[in-house]
Enzyme design. Sequence first.
Site, PDB file in Angstrom:
ATOM      1  N   PHE A   1       0.869  -1.176   0.000  1.00 54.77           N
ATOM      2  CA  PHE A   1       0.000   0.000   0.000  1.00 54.77           C
ATOM      3  C   PHE A   1       0.910   1.232   0.000  1.00 54.77           C
ATOM      4  O   PHE A   1       1.843   1.310   0.801  1.00 54.77           O
ATOM      5  CB  PHE A   1      -0.873  -0.033   1.252  1.00 54.77           C
ATOM      6  CG  PHE A   1      -2.040   0.894   1.202  1.00 54.77           C
ATOM      7  CD1 PHE A   1      -3.270   0.458   0.745  1.00 54.77           C
ATOM      8  CD2 PHE A   1      -1.921   2.196   1.639  1.00 54.77           C
ATOM      9  CE1 PHE A   1      -4.359   1.316   0.713  1.00 54.77           C
ATOM     10  CE2 PHE A   1      -3.003   3.062   1.610  1.00 54.77           C
ATOM     11  CZ  PHE A   1      -4.224   2.617   1.151  1.00 54.77           C
TER      12      PHE A   1
ATOM     13  N   TYR B   1     -10.172  -0.183  10.816  1.00 56.58           N
ATOM     14  CA  TYR B   1     -11.455   0.259  10.236  1.00 56.58           C
ATOM     15  C   TYR B   1     -11.918  -0.607   9.071  1.00 56.58           C
ATOM     16  O   TYR B   1     -12.978  -0.385   8.520  1.00 56.58           O
ATOM     17  CB  TYR B   1     -11.392   1.732   9.817  1.00 56.58           C
ATOM     18  CG  TYR B   1     -10.241   2.128   8.914  1.00 56.58           C
ATOM     19  CD1 TYR B   1     -10.293   1.887   7.547  1.00 56.58           C
ATOM     20  CD2 TYR B   1      -9.117   2.749   9.433  1.00 56.58           C
ATOM     21  CE1 TYR B   1      -9.245   2.252   6.724  1.00 56.58           C
ATOM     22  CE2 TYR B   1      -8.053   3.120   8.615  1.00 56.58           C
ATOM     23  CZ  TYR B   1      -8.121   2.866   7.267  1.00 56.58           C
ATOM     24  OH  TYR B   1      -7.070   3.229   6.460  1.00 56.58           O
ATOM     25  N   LYS B   2     -11.101  -1.568   8.668  1.00 52.54           N
ATOM     26  CA  LYS B   2     -11.507  -2.441   7.561  1.00 52.54           C
ATOM     27  C   LYS B   2     -12.250  -3.652   8.134  1.00 52.54           C
ATOM     28  O   LYS B   2     -13.368  -3.515   8.612  1.00 52.54           O
ATOM     29  CB  LYS B   2     -10.275  -2.835   6.750  1.00 52.54           C
ATOM     30  CG  LYS B   2      -9.693  -1.628   6.021  1.00 52.54           C
ATOM     31  CD  LYS B   2      -8.379  -1.913   5.345  1.00 52.54           C
ATOM     32  CE  LYS B   2      -7.888  -0.650   4.637  1.00 52.54           C
ATOM     33  NZ  LYS B   2      -6.433  -0.574   4.556  1.00 52.54           N
TER      34      LYS B   2
ATOM     35  N   ASP C   1       2.450  -6.071   7.087  1.00 52.94           N
ATOM     36  CA  ASP C   1       1.254  -5.235   7.136  1.00 52.94           C
ATOM     37  C   ASP C   1       0.047  -6.163   6.986  1.00 52.94           C
ATOM     38  O   ASP C   1      -0.125  -6.816   5.955  1.00 52.94           O
ATOM     39  CB  ASP C   1       1.294  -4.190   6.008  1.00 52.94           C
ATOM     40  CG  ASP C   1       0.140  -3.198   6.120  1.00 52.94           C
ATOM     41  OD1 ASP C   1      -0.934  -3.581   6.611  1.00 52.94           O
ATOM     42  OD2 ASP C   1       0.315  -2.034   5.695  1.00 52.94           O
TER      43      ASP C   1
ATOM     44  N   ARG D   1     -12.734  -4.104  -6.777  1.00 53.95           N
ATOM     45  CA  ARG D   1     -12.453  -4.927  -5.587  1.00 53.95           C
ATOM     46  C   ARG D   1     -13.753  -5.217  -4.835  1.00 53.95           C
ATOM     47  O   ARG D   1     -14.601  -4.344  -4.658  1.00 53.95           O
ATOM     48  CB  ARG D   1     -11.496  -4.207  -4.638  1.00 53.95           C
ATOM     49  CG  ARG D   1     -10.181  -3.778  -5.276  1.00 53.95           C
ATOM     50  CD  ARG D   1      -9.196  -3.312  -4.220  1.00 53.95           C
ATOM     51  NE  ARG D   1      -9.745  -2.235  -3.392  1.00 53.95           N
ATOM     52  CZ  ARG D   1      -9.156  -1.767  -2.293  1.00 53.95           C
ATOM     53  NH1 ARG D   1      -8.021  -2.287  -1.872  1.00 53.95           N
ATOM     54  NH2 ARG D   1      -9.709  -0.787  -1.612  1.00 53.95           N
TER      55      ARG D   1
HETATM   56  C1  LIG Z   1      -5.766   0.607   4.534  1.00 52.35           C
HETATM   57  C2  LIG Z   1      -4.306   0.341   4.555  1.00 52.35           C
HETATM   58  C3  LIG Z   1      -3.440   1.210   5.199  1.00 52.35           C
HETATM   59  C4  LIG Z   1      -3.999   2.482   5.779  1.00 52.35           C
HETATM   60  O1  LIG Z   1      -3.175   3.129   6.632  1.00 52.35           O
HETATM   61  P1  LIG Z   1      -3.705   4.297   7.580  1.00 52.35           P
HETATM   62  O2  LIG Z   1      -2.461   4.992   7.932  1.00 52.35           O
HETATM   63  O3  LIG Z   1      -4.369   3.666   8.749  1.00 52.35           O
HETATM   64  O4  LIG Z   1      -4.641   5.142   6.783  1.00 52.35           O
HETATM   65  C5  LIG Z   1      -2.102   0.866   5.254  1.00 52.35           C
HETATM   66  N1  LIG Z   1      -1.640  -0.264   4.669  1.00 52.35           N
HETATM   67  C6  LIG Z   1      -2.469  -1.103   4.025  1.00 52.35           C
HETATM   68  C7  LIG Z   1      -1.939  -2.362   3.415  1.00 52.35           C
HETATM   69  C8  LIG Z   1      -3.820  -0.809   3.935  1.00 52.35           C
HETATM   70  O5  LIG Z   1      -4.628  -1.630   3.284  1.00 52.35           O
END
Ligand SMILES: *Cc1c(COP(=O)(O)O)cnc(C)c1O
Length: 412
Positions: A125, A222-223, A197, A371
Amino acid sequence: MDPLRDPAEMDRRDPLTRFRDRFELPEGLIYLGGHSLGPLPRTTRDRAEGLIGREWGTDLVVAWNRSDWLELPERIGARIAPLVGAGADEVIAADSVSLNLFKLLGALMLRARGRRVVLADEGNFPTDLYMAQGLVRLLEESGATLQLTAPEDFESALDSDVAVATVSHVDFRTGRRRDPRALTAAARASGVPLVWDLSHSAGAVALRLKEAGVEYAVGCGYKYLNGGPGAPGFLYVAREFQDSLESPLTGWMGHAGPFDFDTSYRPAPGMRRFLTGTPPILSLAALEDGLRTFEGVNMAEFRGKSEALGDLFLRLAAERLAEFGVVPASPADAGERGAQVSLRHAEGYALIQALSARGVVGDFRGPDLMRFGLAPLYVRYADVWTAVEALRLILVNGEHREARFRRPKRVP
Ligand SMILES: *Cc1c(COP(=O)(O)O)cnc(C)c1O
């Protein structure tokens, strides 16, 4: 029973059907967006009202003690722990994924001797890459550099120059899943601490961090953990490494005695040292209720359903959508997938907007990825069937060609 032929019967036999009731889902909506924002748990409203009305509204500052607010990061960590296969004292809820990754990468760079390369899978990400870039800039004088590799080259890039490496368990684009045990072992053989991650895996697939030998990880609240928009994330550090690491963000909540008001920093024992500032109590409370939706879930049933939903989605897509140029982007083998299925189509953005107008929510990631999050607690087999049928109808009728479905949005 072939789920392809009778999804409703699959739902009747599903041992997890009763969990759907734990969420407030709008009538008639098919929600396949849980990989981006989990739905509202039924208990969260009352929890928020009690917290705001009674704890904050009536008890005011006394609530820090009366309601033990400062215990929330650890209490929530202990609820996340069984979902990821960790000890209760190995997980703590705090900050965003971005910040948590910075803290772990930074702590490991502070401890690295001689090695100065931060290695990252370029399929991560992007925020993970940005945080690594920022860290390397801070450490430029000491020779720190960032090395990005293609996902397939990541393992072979784990060599004796690498100080710390980071990789996603489940790829946010394709849903492809890596093997934590094999990759952690490969990293360890090269003396590289590896930070995972887990944003697309915690609460989506059954994880056994401890058993797999995973040492460091961060994840998202939050996911799939249903903590609400912007919910705090979490950190995991295997017990034996906790006290040898120091966060580079040395805030007072990670201090051994925050209310001693010392002039110099001393890290708290265990996971508390990874806290920074005052915890966001409203958001943490919502995250705690998000985690309560997992109470009593049998993880084998959970994973079984997640695989079956994905298999069904991909089989239906192959059968009903391939003729319109829709191509699977996720592995066909459930053992190599997370809980998300992605499909490619050149007009994917407009297709997702048209689907939403038909009451089916997924999302789009450029240039061509649609997705769909298949969270086993509330997604039904019949939903998968309806979603694919809706997509087929849109393609048959060309509905997605309407101008209103092509307008860009701030959040695609
Ligand atoms: C959603 C997501 C994030 C989001 O990071 P935040 O700092 O909490 O906004 C980071 N890494 C991955 C792989 C994600 O899917």
